[in-house]
Write a protein that holds these residues in place. Structure first.
Motif, PDB file in Angstrom:
ATOM      1  N   GLN A 116       0.794  -1.286   0.139  1.00 32.03           N
ATOM      2  CA  GLN A 116       0.015   0.030   0.000  1.00 32.03           C
ATOM      3  C   GLN A 116       0.833   0.993  -0.144  1.00 32.03           C
ATOM      4  O   GLN A 116       0.365   2.506  -0.153  1.00 32.03           O
ATOM      5  N   GLY A 117       2.071   1.168   0.035  1.00 26.83           N
ATOM      6  CA  GLY A 117       3.094   2.156   0.087  1.00 26.83           C
ATOM      7  C   GLY A 117       2.866   3.172   1.489  1.00 26.83           C
ATOM      8  O   GLY A 117       3.128   4.433   1.233  1.00 26.83           O
ATOM      9  N   MET A 118       2.365   2.625   2.418  1.00 31.80           N
ATOM     10  CA  MET A 118       2.178   3.270   3.802  1.00 31.80           C
ATOM     11  C   MET A 118       1.220   4.627   3.557  1.00 31.80           C
ATOM     12  O   MET A 118       1.529   5.538   3.715  1.00 31.80           O
ATOM     13  N   PRO A 119      -0.093   4.362   3.354  1.00 31.16           N
ATOM     14  CA  PRO A 119      -0.949   5.387   3.490  1.00 31.16           C
ATOM     15  C   PRO A 119      -0.887   6.137   4.692  1.00 31.16           C
ATOM     16  O   PRO A 119      -1.181   5.452   5.607  1.00 31.16           O
ATOM     17  N   GLN A 120      -1.351   7.557   4.571  1.00 28.91           N
ATOM     18  CA  GLN A 120      -1.450   8.174   5.836  1.00 28.91           C
ATOM     19  C   GLN A 120      -2.309   7.770   6.917  1.00 28.91           C
ATOM     20  O   GLN A 120      -1.976   7.747   8.153  1.00 28.91           O
ATOM     21  N   GLU A 121      -3.229   7.239   6.255  1.00 25.27           N
ATOM     22  CA  GLU A 121      -4.731   6.653   7.393  1.00 25.27           C
ATOM     23  C   GLU A 121      -4.168   5.471   8.034  1.00 25.27           C
ATOM     24  O   GLU A 121      -4.773   4.798   8.812  1.00 25.27           O
TER      25      GLU A 121
END
Length: 200
Positions: A116-121
């Motif tokens: 997911q590429g480290m989403p902020q949420e």
């Protein structure tokens, strides 16, 4: 022939693949893309109503699901599953540990970071996964500092269950440098003559 419905990047699917190679059992791999929703299709749900991989399809068309349950089926009567009740129960103990205290954190951290590429949420969830993942590694380190494998001195499906996501823990941001017994165990598992890699 046995059929495995799975995704090559899934650690849970890799458990089944690795066991089949160690046991030298022929099988057909049927790729399932979870990110495209293929596990929710009507055809797939007929094989596993829970809509998850892996699924092992037997020669008669019946199916088994839940990776650790599949491991127990495949390993029954083999060197990978002890027959002595206490040792066999210790194998189950580590498999339950893997599903409740290890996989939910190590695998999820890997998914958030790599896929997911480290989403902020999900940053806060990732931090929780890191803390609890390291706690699981400490438990493993204690055991592996005493015995070469998780259940004594013999390679078993307990090792397969925990190797699957531990060997790619770096993809979830984990540093195993402080766990020398785990690192030695990873090398030990990978040195088996019938070992196969996740993508192999």
């Amino acid at each position: 022939m046995l059929k495995v419905h799975g995704d090559v990047i899934s650690g849970n699917c890799y458990k089944v693949k690795l066991a089949l190679h160690l046991l030298d059992k022929p099988y057909e791999w049927i790729a399932v893309d979870i990110l495209k929703g293929e596990t929710q299709s009507e055809a797939f749900l007929a094989k596993n109503p829970n809509g998850k991989i892996p699924v092992l399809e037997l020669e008669d068309g019946s199916t088994l699901w839940e990776s650790n349950a599949i491991l127990n089926y495949l390993a029954d009567g083999s060197e990978l599953l002890p027959t002595e009740p206490r040792l066999r129960t210790q194998v189950l103990q580590w498999q339950f540990f893997e599903q409740y205290s290890h996989e939910p954190y190590v695998a999820v951290a890997r998914f958030i970071k790599r896929y997911q590429g480290m989403p902020q949420e999900r940053v806060e969830e990732f931090k929780v996964c890191q803390a609890r993942g390291y706690k699981a590694f400490k438990v493993m380190e204690q055991q592996l500092s005493r015995t070469p494998y998780l259940v004594g001195d013999r390679y078993s499906i307990a090792d397969i269950a925990l190797y699957a996501y531990t060997h790619v823990a770096d993809e979830g941001g984990f540093d195993l440098g402080g766990f020398p017994a785990i690192l030695a165990w990873l090398d030990r598992v990978a040195s088996h003559p019938r070992h196969v890699t996740m993508a192999g």
